[in-house]
Design a protein around this motif. Sequence first.
Motif, PDB file in Angstrom:
ATOM      1  N   LEU A   1     -54.091  29.115 102.911  1.00 46.39           N
ATOM      2  CA  LEU A   1     -54.603  28.434 104.105  1.00 46.39           C
ATOM      3  C   LEU A   1     -55.471  29.338 104.969  1.00 46.39           C
ATOM      4  O   LEU A   1     -56.289  28.844 105.754  1.00 46.39           O
ATOM      5  CB  LEU A   1     -53.432  27.903 104.942  1.00 46.39           C
ATOM      6  CG  LEU A   1     -52.483  26.939 104.213  1.00 46.39           C
ATOM      7  CD1 LEU A   1     -51.301  26.596 105.113  1.00 46.39           C
ATOM      8  CD2 LEU A   1     -53.227  25.690 103.778  1.00 46.39           C
ATOM      9  N   HIS A   2     -55.279  30.639 104.842  1.00 44.84           N
ATOM     10  CA  HIS A   2     -56.006  31.626 105.649  1.00 44.84           C
ATOM     11  C   HIS A   2     -56.387  32.792 104.733  1.00 44.84           C
ATOM     12  O   HIS A   2     -55.719  33.824 104.742  1.00 44.84           O
ATOM     13  CB  HIS A   2     -55.126  32.121 106.810  1.00 44.84           C
ATOM     14  CG  HIS A   2     -54.475  30.994 107.558  1.00 44.84           C
ATOM     15  ND1 HIS A   2     -53.165  30.609 107.324  1.00 44.84           N
ATOM     16  CD2 HIS A   2     -54.960  30.160 108.498  1.00 44.84           C
ATOM     17  CE1 HIS A   2     -52.879  29.580 108.108  1.00 44.84           C
ATOM     18  NE2 HIS A   2     -53.944  29.290 108.832  1.00 44.84           N
ATOM     19  N   PRO A   3     -57.425  32.638 103.906  1.00 43.52           N
ATOM     20  CA  PRO A   3     -57.746  33.619 102.862  1.00 43.52           C
ATOM     21  C   PRO A   3     -58.014  35.040 103.348  1.00 43.52           C
ATOM     22  O   PRO A   3     -57.947  35.975 102.564  1.00 43.52           O
ATOM     23  CB  PRO A   3     -58.985  33.032 102.185  1.00 43.52           C
ATOM     24  CG  PRO A   3     -58.937  31.572 102.488  1.00 43.52           C
ATOM     25  CD  PRO A   3     -58.282  31.459 103.842  1.00 43.52           C
ATOM     26  N   HIS A   4     -58.272  35.214 104.639  1.00 43.25           N
ATOM     27  CA  HIS A   4     -58.460  36.576 105.152  1.00 43.25           C
ATOM     28  C   HIS A   4     -57.135  37.347 105.172  1.00 43.25           C
ATOM     29  O   HIS A   4     -57.138  38.574 105.232  1.00 43.25           O
ATOM     30  CB  HIS A   4     -59.083  36.546 106.554  1.00 43.25           C
ATOM     31  CG  HIS A   4     -58.178  35.963 107.596  1.00 43.25           C
ATOM     32  ND1 HIS A   4     -58.014  34.602 107.761  1.00 43.25           N
ATOM     33  CD2 HIS A   4     -57.359  36.560 108.494  1.00 43.25           C
ATOM     34  CE1 HIS A   4     -57.143  34.392 108.740  1.00 43.25           C
ATOM     35  NE2 HIS A   4     -56.726  35.560 109.200  1.00 43.25           N
ATOM     36  N   MET A   5     -56.026  36.640 105.088  1.00 47.85           N
ATOM     37  CA  MET A   5     -54.709  37.283 105.020  1.00 47.85           C
ATOM     38  C   MET A   5     -54.491  37.747 103.581  1.00 47.85           C
ATOM     39  O   MET A   5     -54.431  36.912 102.669  1.00 47.85           O
ATOM     40  CB  MET A   5     -53.605  36.308 105.415  1.00 47.85           C
ATOM     41  CG  MET A   5     -53.610  35.862 106.841  1.00 47.85           C
ATOM     42  SD  MET A   5     -52.356  34.587 107.176  1.00 47.85           S
ATOM     43  CE  MET A   5     -50.845  35.433 106.720  1.00 47.85           C
ATOM     44  N   GLN A   6     -54.381  39.052 103.379  1.00 47.44           N
ATOM     45  CA  GLN A   6     -54.242  39.595 102.027  1.00 47.44           C
ATOM     46  C   GLN A   6     -53.210  40.701 101.995  1.00 47.44           C
ATOM     47  O   GLN A   6     -52.980  41.381 102.993  1.00 47.44           O
ATOM     48  CB  GLN A   6     -55.580  40.131 101.535  1.00 47.44           C
ATOM     49  CG  GLN A   6     -56.649  39.060 101.474  1.00 47.44           C
ATOM     50  CD  GLN A   6     -57.993  39.600 101.045  1.00 47.44           C
ATOM     51  OE1 GLN A   6     -58.094  40.677 100.484  1.00 47.44           O
ATOM     52  NE2 GLN A   6     -59.031  38.829 101.309  1.00 47.44           N
ATOM     53  N   GLY A   7     -52.601  40.874 100.835  1.00 41.75           N
ATOM     54  CA  GLY A   7     -51.631  41.942 100.630  1.00 41.75           C
ATOM     55  C   GLY A   7     -51.559  42.270  99.146  1.00 41.75           C
ATOM     56  O   GLY A   7     -52.177  41.608  98.323  1.00 41.75           O
ATOM     57  N   THR A   8     -50.772  43.298  98.811  1.00 43.27           N
ATOM     58  CA  THR A   8     -50.592  43.696  97.424  1.00 43.27           C
ATOM     59  C   THR A   8     -49.147  44.132  97.203  1.00 43.27           C
ATOM     60  O   THR A   8     -48.595  44.886  98.012  1.00 43.27           O
ATOM     61  CB  THR A   8     -51.517  44.874  97.047  1.00 43.27           C
ATOM     62  OG1 THR A   8     -52.873  44.488  97.269  1.00 43.27           O
ATOM     63  CG2 THR A   8     -51.340  45.292  95.595  1.00 43.27           C
ATOM     64  N   ILE A   9     -48.577  43.654  96.110  1.00 43.19           N
ATOM     65  CA  ILE A   9     -47.293  44.146  95.645  1.00 43.19           C
ATOM     66  C   ILE A   9     -47.591  45.052  94.450  1.00 43.19           C
ATOM     67  O   ILE A   9     -48.227  44.616  93.483  1.00 43.19           O
ATOM     68  CB  ILE A   9     -46.333  43.019  95.210  1.00 43.19           C
ATOM     69  CG1 ILE A   9     -46.143  41.996  96.321  1.00 43.19           C
ATOM     70  CG2 ILE A   9     -45.005  43.609  94.718  1.00 43.19           C
ATOM     71  CD1 ILE A   9     -45.443  42.501  97.546  1.00 43.19           C
ATOM     72  N   THR A  10     -47.179  46.317  94.521  1.00 43.93           N
ATOM     73  CA  THR A  10     -47.322  47.254  93.402  1.00 43.93           C
ATOM     74  C   THR A  10     -45.952  47.412  92.761  1.00 43.93           C
ATOM     75  O   THR A  10     -44.983  47.752  93.440  1.00 43.93           O
ATOM     76  CB  THR A  10     -47.847  48.619  93.882  1.00 43.93           C
ATOM     77  OG1 THR A  10     -49.161  48.409  94.443  1.00 43.93           O
ATOM     78  CG2 THR A  10     -47.933  49.614  92.732  1.00 43.93           C
ATOM     79  N   VAL A  11     -45.892  47.124  91.451  1.00 44.35           N
ATOM     80  CA  VAL A  11     -44.629  47.182  90.724  1.00 44.35           C
ATOM     81  C   VAL A  11     -44.668  48.352  89.765  1.00 44.35           C
ATOM     82  O   VAL A  11     -45.574  48.458  88.938  1.00 44.35           O
ATOM     83  CB  VAL A  11     -44.373  45.865  89.958  1.00 44.35           C
ATOM     84  CG1 VAL A  11     -43.029  45.913  89.246  1.00 44.35           C
ATOM     85  CG2 VAL A  11     -44.446  44.667  90.909  1.00 44.35           C
ATOM     86  N   THR A  12     -43.689  49.258  89.902  1.00 41.56           N
ATOM     87  CA  THR A  12     -43.601  50.431  89.046  1.00 41.56           C
ATOM     88  C   THR A  12     -42.526  50.203  87.976  1.00 41.56           C
ATOM     89  O   THR A  12     -41.620  49.383  88.173  1.00 41.56           O
ATOM     90  CB  THR A  12     -43.267  51.691  89.862  1.00 41.56           C
ATOM     91  OG1 THR A  12     -41.999  51.498  90.499  1.00 41.56           O
ATOM     92  CG2 THR A  12     -44.342  51.960  90.914  1.00 41.56           C
ATOM     93  N   PRO A  13     -42.620  50.925  86.861  1.00 41.65           N
ATOM     94  CA  PRO A  13     -41.608  50.753  85.796  1.00 41.65           C
ATOM     95  C   PRO A  13     -40.220  51.193  86.239  1.00 41.65           C
ATOM     96  O   PRO A  13     -40.035  51.929  87.137  1.00 41.65           O
ATOM     97  CB  PRO A  13     -42.096  51.658  84.672  1.00 41.65           C
ATOM     98  CG  PRO A  13     -43.488  52.037  85.011  1.00 41.65           C
ATOM     99  CD  PRO A  13     -43.669  51.826  86.474  1.00 41.65           C
TER     100      PRO A  13
END
Length: 92
Positions: free
Chosen positions: A80-92
């Motif tokens: 709904l608000h594409p300027h809102m962004q994040g990242t999940i980094t998954v490690t082994p």
Amino acid sequence: MAQAPLRAADAARVKIDNFTFAPKVLTVKAGATVTFQNDDDIPHVVVANDGSFRSKALDTGDSYVFTFTKPGDFPYFCALHPHMQGTITVTP
């Protein structure tokens, strides 16, 4: 076979508030469960750039839970608000 109970290290939270995801970048181990909690006063929809996860519209107080099973970077945004962004980094 019963699933092992979650340890505190196996769970993480992303807070949605004031049109932001906090933390913006979160690192977890494979198998971790992440809860996206909407503490904002308007709805948000959490969507992975690669389509691997998508929440329903989250009203104030709603949450969405996803378990990350494979390593990698998983950028996401609010539909709904594409300027809102994040990242999940998954490690082994």
